[in-house]
Structures are given as C-alpha cells and as structure tokens.
Design an enzyme around this catalytic site. Sequence first.
Site, PDB file in Angstrom:
ATOM      1  N   ASN A   9      51.049  67.460   0.077  1.00 11.69           N
ATOM      2  CA  ASN A   9      51.381  66.336  -0.811  1.00 11.69           C
ATOM      3  C   ASN A   9      51.626  66.934  -2.191  1.00 11.69           C
ATOM      4  O   ASN A   9      50.685  67.276  -2.892  1.00 11.69           O
ATOM      5  CB  ASN A   9      50.211  65.342  -0.846  1.00 11.69           C
ATOM      6  CG  ASN A   9      50.401  64.278  -1.909  1.00 11.69           C
ATOM      7  OD1 ASN A   9      51.512  64.095  -2.416  1.00 11.69           O
ATOM      8  ND2 ASN A   9      49.327  63.580  -2.252  1.00 11.69           N
ATOM      9  N   LYS A  11      52.727  65.566  -4.801  1.00  9.70           N
ATOM     10  CA  LYS A  11      52.553  64.621  -5.922  1.00  9.70           C
ATOM     11  C   LYS A  11      53.754  64.728  -6.866  1.00  9.70           C
ATOM     12  O   LYS A  11      54.875  64.900  -6.398  1.00  9.70           O
ATOM     13  CB  LYS A  11      51.228  64.884  -6.634  1.00  9.70           C
ATOM     14  CG  LYS A  11      50.054  64.973  -5.659  1.00  9.70           C
ATOM     15  CD  LYS A  11      48.725  64.943  -6.329  1.00  9.70           C
ATOM     16  CE  LYS A  11      47.642  65.231  -5.306  1.00  9.70           C
ATOM     17  NZ  LYS A  11      46.314  64.949  -5.773  1.00  9.70           N
ATOM     18  N   HIS A  95      47.396  56.320  -0.536  1.00 10.33           N
ATOM     19  CA  HIS A  95      46.731  57.449  -1.199  1.00 10.33           C
ATOM     20  C   HIS A  95      45.877  56.901  -2.344  1.00 10.33           C
ATOM     21  O   HIS A  95      46.255  55.927  -3.006  1.00 10.33           O
ATOM     22  CB  HIS A  95      47.790  58.427  -1.726  1.00 10.33           C
ATOM     23  CG  HIS A  95      47.199  59.711  -2.218  1.00 10.33           C
ATOM     24  ND1 HIS A  95      46.607  59.820  -3.450  1.00 10.33           N
ATOM     25  CD2 HIS A  95      47.080  60.919  -1.632  1.00 10.33           C
ATOM     26  CE1 HIS A  95      46.162  61.067  -3.609  1.00 10.33           C
ATOM     27  NE2 HIS A  95      46.434  61.748  -2.516  1.00 10.33           N
ATOM     28  N   GLU A  97      45.460  57.821  -5.281  1.00  9.57           N
ATOM     29  CA  GLU A  97      46.132  57.727  -6.584  1.00  9.57           C
ATOM     30  C   GLU A  97      46.997  56.466  -6.646  1.00  9.57           C
ATOM     31  O   GLU A  97      47.158  55.864  -7.713  1.00  9.57           O
ATOM     32  CB  GLU A  97      46.946  59.006  -6.856  1.00  9.57           C
ATOM     33  CG  GLU A  97      46.013  60.163  -7.196  1.00  9.57           C
ATOM     34  CD  GLU A  97      46.545  61.544  -6.893  1.00  9.57           C
ATOM     35  OE1 GLU A  97      47.762  61.720  -6.729  1.00  9.57           O
ATOM     36  OE2 GLU A  97      45.716  62.476  -6.798  1.00  9.57           O
ATOM     37  N   GLU A 168      40.125  60.970   2.698  1.00  9.86           N
ATOM     38  CA  GLU A 168      40.165  61.691   1.429  1.00  9.86           C
ATOM     39  C   GLU A 168      39.133  61.098   0.469  1.00  9.86           C
ATOM     40  O   GLU A 168      39.418  60.100  -0.204  1.00  9.86           O
ATOM     41  CB  GLU A 168      41.555  61.577   0.807  1.00  9.86           C
ATOM     42  CG  GLU A 168      42.659  62.153   1.650  1.00  9.86           C
ATOM     43  CD  GLU A 168      43.840  62.547   0.789  1.00  9.86           C
ATOM     44  OE1 GLU A 168      44.181  63.733   0.780  1.00  9.86           O
ATOM     45  OE2 GLU A 168      44.389  61.685   0.099  1.00  9.86           O
ATOM     46  N   GLY A 174      41.583  66.848  -6.151  1.00 11.29           N
ATOM     47  CA  GLY A 174      41.996  67.494  -7.385  1.00 11.29           C
ATOM     48  C   GLY A 174      40.841  67.893  -8.284  1.00 11.29           C
ATOM     49  O   GLY A 174      41.040  68.225  -9.454  1.00 11.29           O
ATOM     50  N   SER A 214      40.621  68.899  -2.181  1.00  7.53           N
ATOM     51  CA  SER A 214      40.370  70.288  -2.575  1.00  7.53           C
ATOM     52  C   SER A 214      40.292  71.241  -1.384  1.00  7.53           C
ATOM     53  O   SER A 214      39.466  72.166  -1.383  1.00  7.53           O
ATOM     54  CB  SER A 214      39.121  70.382  -3.455  1.00  7.53           C
ATOM     55  OG  SER A 214      39.307  69.617  -4.642  1.00  7.53           O
TER      56      SER A 214
HETATM   57  C1  PEP Z   1      45.761  64.909  -2.138  1.00  6.76           C
HETATM   58  O1  PEP Z   1      46.511  64.713  -3.066  1.00  6.76           O
HETATM   59  O2  PEP Z   1      45.909  64.234  -1.107  1.00  6.76           O
HETATM   60  C2  PEP Z   1      44.744  65.947  -2.276  1.00  6.76           C
HETATM   61  C3  PEP Z   1      43.848  66.050  -1.334  1.00  6.76           C
HETATM   62  O3  PEP Z   1      44.782  66.737  -3.394  1.00  6.76           O
HETATM   63  P1  PEP Z   1      43.949  68.108  -3.639  1.00  6.76           P
HETATM   64  O4  PEP Z   1      44.152  68.939  -2.404  1.00  6.76           O
HETATM   65  O5  PEP Z   1      44.581  68.715  -4.833  1.00  6.76           O
HETATM   66  O6  PEP Z   1      42.535  67.736  -3.819  1.00  6.76           O
END
Ligand code: PEP
Length: 255
Positions: A9, A11, A95, A97, A168, A174, A214
């Site tokens: 992803n 972003k 998601h 976000e 998630e 992040g 992460s």
């Molecule tokens: C994500 O955006 O779905 C995500 C898990 O980001 P990160 O791996 O940077 O934590």
Amino acid sequence: MRKPYIAANWKMNLDADAIDEFCAELSEFLLDFDAVRVGVFPPSLYLPQVVRALAGTGAVVGAQSCRPEASGAFTGEIAARMVADVGAKATLIGHSERRQIFGETDADVVARRDAALAEGLDVILCVGETLEEREAGRTNEVVIGQLEAALADLTPDVVRERVTLAYEPVWAIGTGKTATPDQAQEVHASIRARLAEGLGGEVASATIIQYGGSVKPDNVSELMACPDVDGALVGGASLQLESFVALLRGGQPGA
Ligand code: PEP
C-alpha cells in the site's frame, strides 16, 4: 492450503519515475518467484502506469479506495467503475486512514465494497482497533464488529472468491510498533472463528487474512509463521523494491 498474499500500500508516495523503476525490477523478480501472491496498490493517478508495467506478472494491481457512485459531482474522487476501467483488479476498502482522516463509516465500507464487487474488483477489507480501544480491552469487540459490518449480506461464495481481510491494528500502522506474533495470531484466530460461525468452515479455511502494521523484512517471517496469518498489507516497507522483495522472500512458506 492458503497461498500467502503480500500487498504494497503505497499510500500517497512515490512518483512516475520511481514507479517505473520499481515495477521494472519487480517484474524481473517475479519471473521466477511464485511462492507468494503479490499486490500493488499505488496512488490512483498511477494505476494505469502500474497496470501496464506489471501486466503478465501475476501481480494484483488495485486502488487504495474508491467511491461507490459510477459518476457524478464528487470532486477529487474516483469511482470503482473507473478503477476497473483502467484495468485494475482490486481495491482496498476501509483502511484506517480512510476511516480516521476521511470519516468513512461501516456503511461507507459496505457501499464501496458493493460497488467494487459489482465492477468485478476483488476487495481487501481492512479492520483494526485503536490503541485506546485495545487498552480498554475492546479489541475483539471492535474488530469483530467491523468485520460483521464489512461482510454483511455477502454470500459464502463471494467471500471465498473475492474477499481478502486485513487485520491492521491502528496503533501499529506507520508507528514502528508491530503487534507481536501472539497478539496478531489471537485476533486472526478470532476473525477466522467468526468466519466459520457465519459463513462455514470451508470459507473460513479458504479466506486470506493479512496482517498490517509496521511489517518489515525482519519481522515478516515470524508474523507469517502464525497459523492464521496468511499475508501482509505493508505501507512503509513496501516503498523500496529491495525491502519489498525481502518481504516477499521472508513471507514464503517455510522462510
Ligand atoms: C498500511 O498502510 O496498511 C500499513 C500497514 O502501513 P505500515 O506498514 O507503514 O505500518
């Protein structure tokens, strides 16, 4: 046997040149790597570029979100129909976000999901609790609540064939804080148990449940060694080809 599925992803990151370079190198890598299903979810502006660049590699290319309406006065948005029209095959939905920054609700998730499925797109449905919810002991309630809303009214066949789930935890996205394998496994197992209860054992054992938050080359193998963790949805560590390839290698069975 569920084939692992690792998705990038991106972003709102990367540009046309960086994407060209990434896709050329990824295509080459995928010539003789088939142990993991690969997904790439670029910013939507670059979808046609990535669709063309990864054609024939087997990688799934998808959008990060989409509007349910087919067209209309939605300045700045893209329709599920447009995502399909440029040859993409999937979309992320729900998601954190999107939920937190753009205020998307469970009802929005369902509307986007239905439009995406109707346009022939597969979906990755994202669920996850905030730190506050975890600390209040509400992880299961929140995650299963989001799951039930996201899957409402879908038939077992549609879920088995078109839906991937992504757990998630918001506090791990992040932030550099990864859920421990035990924490991830506990939630994944409860998602799979809920699938079995609502849609039957066959759907539950066929459905891919990705972990996201992460994930990095140095923790992907231990997370994916958990019996109910079937893949990863990766933000930061998917932005460089070298790191993404290390994730794919680390995510293959037995790594
Ligand atoms: C994500 O955006 O779905 C995500 C898990 O980001 P990160 O791996 O940077 O934590």
